[in-house]
Design an enzyme around this catalytic site. Sequence first.
Site, PDB file in Angstrom:
ATOM      1  N   TRP A 151       0.424  -1.253  -0.007  1.00  0.00           N
ATOM      2  CA  TRP A 151       0.123  -0.364   0.148  1.00  0.00           C
ATOM      3  C   TRP A 151       0.743   1.256   0.272  1.00  0.00           C
ATOM      4  O   TRP A 151       0.697   1.880  -0.619  1.00  0.00           O
ATOM      5  CB  TRP A 151      -0.648   0.072   0.938  1.00  0.00           C
ATOM      6  CG  TRP A 151      -1.883   0.758   1.298  1.00  0.00           C
ATOM      7  CD1 TRP A 151      -3.059   1.367   0.953  1.00  0.00           C
ATOM      8  CD2 TRP A 151      -1.324   2.317   1.886  1.00  0.00           C
ATOM      9  NE1 TRP A 151      -3.648   1.800   0.954  1.00  0.00           N
ATOM     10  CE2 TRP A 151      -2.982   3.119   1.329  1.00  0.00           C
ATOM     11  CE3 TRP A 151      -1.043   2.852   3.123  1.00  0.00           C
ATOM     12  CZ2 TRP A 151      -2.902   4.594   2.501  1.00  0.00           C
ATOM     13  CZ3 TRP A 151      -0.709   4.127   3.077  1.00  0.00           C
ATOM     14  CH2 TRP A 151      -1.993   4.882   3.385  1.00  0.00           C
ATOM     15  N   HIS A 152       1.661   1.003   0.603  1.00  0.00           N
ATOM     16  CA  HIS A 152       3.271   2.066   0.987  1.00  0.00           C
ATOM     17  C   HIS A 152       3.917   2.509  -0.674  1.00  0.00           C
ATOM     18  O   HIS A 152       4.563   3.714  -0.964  1.00  0.00           O
ATOM     19  CB  HIS A 152       3.816   2.133   2.071  1.00  0.00           C
ATOM     20  CG  HIS A 152       3.491   2.097   3.265  1.00  0.00           C
ATOM     21  ND1 HIS A 152       1.969   1.450   3.921  1.00  0.00           N
ATOM     22  CD2 HIS A 152       2.840   3.969   4.415  1.00  0.00           C
ATOM     23  CE1 HIS A 152       1.841   1.805   5.000  1.00  0.00           C
ATOM     24  NE2 HIS A 152       2.033   2.710   4.809  1.00  0.00           N
ATOM     25  N   GLY A 153       3.812   1.581  -1.500  1.00  0.00           N
ATOM     26  CA  GLY A 153       4.278   1.638  -2.426  1.00  0.00           C
ATOM     27  C   GLY A 153       5.048   0.565  -3.182  1.00  0.00           C
ATOM     28  O   GLY A 153       5.213  -0.324  -2.517  1.00  0.00           O
TER      29      GLY A 153
END
Length: 214
Positions: free
Chosen positions: A68-70
């Site tokens: 989700w963060h990258g």
Amino acid sequence: ALMFGFHFLENFNYPYISKSVSEFWRRWHISLGSWFRDYVYIPLGGNRVSPWLQYRNLAIVWMLTGLWHGASWTFVAWGAYYGIWIMLEKAFLGKWLEKMPVFSTVWTLVLVLVGWVFFRSETFPEAITYIQSMFVPDVIWDERASYQLVQNGVLLLVAFIAATPIPKIIGERLVVSLGRIGTTMQYGYAMLLLFLATSALVASTFNPFIYFRF
């Protein structure tokens, strides 16, 4: 947001005073954790299944949290890192930490700081080099570290105090004791923070948005 009339739910609740990684993630980015709990963990069965399936559910949640963060392997490793520690706490480590409150706070802080290295590093070699500089005696302290401590010592002290509920407690007591004057000071403090934050953004020449890493 409050100055514009918006009221948001609390999203961070002094995470750096946590006594376990599980508690840290109950205090850090609460809205994100709540979303993954309600829409991923619970639909998978949550805690209502066998222990091994609980570990599977945690693994899925934390792998997705990393992605989700990258779209980077360092983010995947960061998610897996926290997933493993939370599994260990659920299995047996959590009971040990409950018996040692001071040690558990220091232990958790160290684990979180290591986790941030993976979060901010572009590659695994970069992360390993940084972690070595944190713990290897030969490189843990040098002239550069001394310089940074001198330059940022006051900021470090302020950050250390601000990471605890102490300023909030003092502020609330001042507002109550001073009445209307205290309320005015509270809004003045918010205006000052807005001014400082805006000034910092304007003065900086490079402000990449973290989620542009996809």
